[in-house]
Design a protein around this motif. Structure first.
Motif, short mmCIF file in Angstrom:
data_model
loop_
_atom_site.label_atom_id
_atom_site.label_comp_id
_atom_site.label_asym_id
_atom_site.label_seq_id
_atom_site.Cartn_x
_atom_site.Cartn_y
_atom_site.Cartn_z
N ASN A 1 94.60 88.41 85.36
CA ASN A 1 94.10 87.06 85.12
C ASN A 1 95.17 86.30 84.35
O ASN A 1 95.32 86.49 83.13
CB ASN A 1 92.78 87.15 84.34
CG ASN A 1 92.14 85.80 84.12
OD1 ASN A 1 92.62 84.77 84.59
ND2 ASN A 1 91.05 85.80 83.39
N LYS A 2 95.92 85.46 85.04
CA LYS A 2 97.06 84.77 84.44
C LYS A 2 96.61 83.69 83.48
O LYS A 2 95.67 82.94 83.74
CB LYS A 2 97.94 84.15 85.52
CG LYS A 2 98.58 85.18 86.43
CD LYS A 2 99.40 84.52 87.53
CE LYS A 2 99.96 85.57 88.47
NZ LYS A 2 100.72 84.97 89.58
N GLU B 1 102.35 80.97 83.53
CA GLU B 1 103.46 81.58 84.25
C GLU B 1 104.58 80.57 84.41
O GLU B 1 104.33 79.41 84.71
CB GLU B 1 103.01 82.08 85.62
CG GLU B 1 104.07 82.82 86.39
CD GLU B 1 103.55 83.47 87.66
OE1 GLU B 1 104.26 84.35 88.19
OE2 GLU B 1 102.45 83.10 88.14
N TYR C 1 99.24 86.99 80.63
CA TYR C 1 97.97 87.27 81.29
C TYR C 1 97.07 88.05 80.34
O TYR C 1 97.51 88.64 79.37
CB TYR C 1 98.20 88.06 82.59
CG TYR C 1 98.72 89.45 82.38
CD1 TYR C 1 97.85 90.54 82.27
CD2 TYR C 1 100.08 89.70 82.25
CE1 TYR C 1 98.32 91.82 82.06
CE2 TYR C 1 100.56 90.98 82.04
CZ TYR C 1 99.67 92.03 81.94
OH TYR C 1 100.14 93.30 81.72
#
Length: 110
Positions: A18-19, A22, A29
């Motif tokens: 579950n980021k 990024e 995450y």
């Protein structure tokens, strides 16, 4: 499997995460097996085994990494009132890939 969960599982896509944030070179995450109520891991996408193995050629990546850590830590602090930013070395470092934990709350008793 080697002792690098982040390259072997996360960055390869074998383990979905579950980021939180990024960039081109950094991934943050939610930890797959959290030790705290809020437990976010931030890693460089390039393999670097630990903080003490960083080289001068990694300076730009380190700046990007800390920029992401700073932004995520600020959001966690705003939402929960406090956080810790932690890295481990040597035998404390289970996965031999540079990573930082951004955590909040009391440790979950296992």
């Amino acid at each position: 499997m080697t002792d690098d969960f982040y390259c072997d599982e996360v960055l390869s896509g074998k383990t979905e995460v579950n980021k939180v944030m990024e960039t081109e070179n950094v991934l943050a995450y939610y930890h797959t097996k959290p030790f705290w109520p809020v437990h976010i891991v931030t890693i460089p996408k390039k393999h670097i085994s630990s903080l003490i193995t960083l080289e001068e050629s990694d300076n730009e990546l380190l700046i990007e990494l800390f920029s992401v850590i700073k932004e995520v830590a600020a959001k966690v602090t705003d939402k929960y009132g406090a956080c810790r930013v932690i890295t481990n070395l040597g035998n404390y470092q289970d996965s031999k890939h540079l990573h930082w934990h951004i955590v909040s709350g009391e440790a979950i008793k296992k």
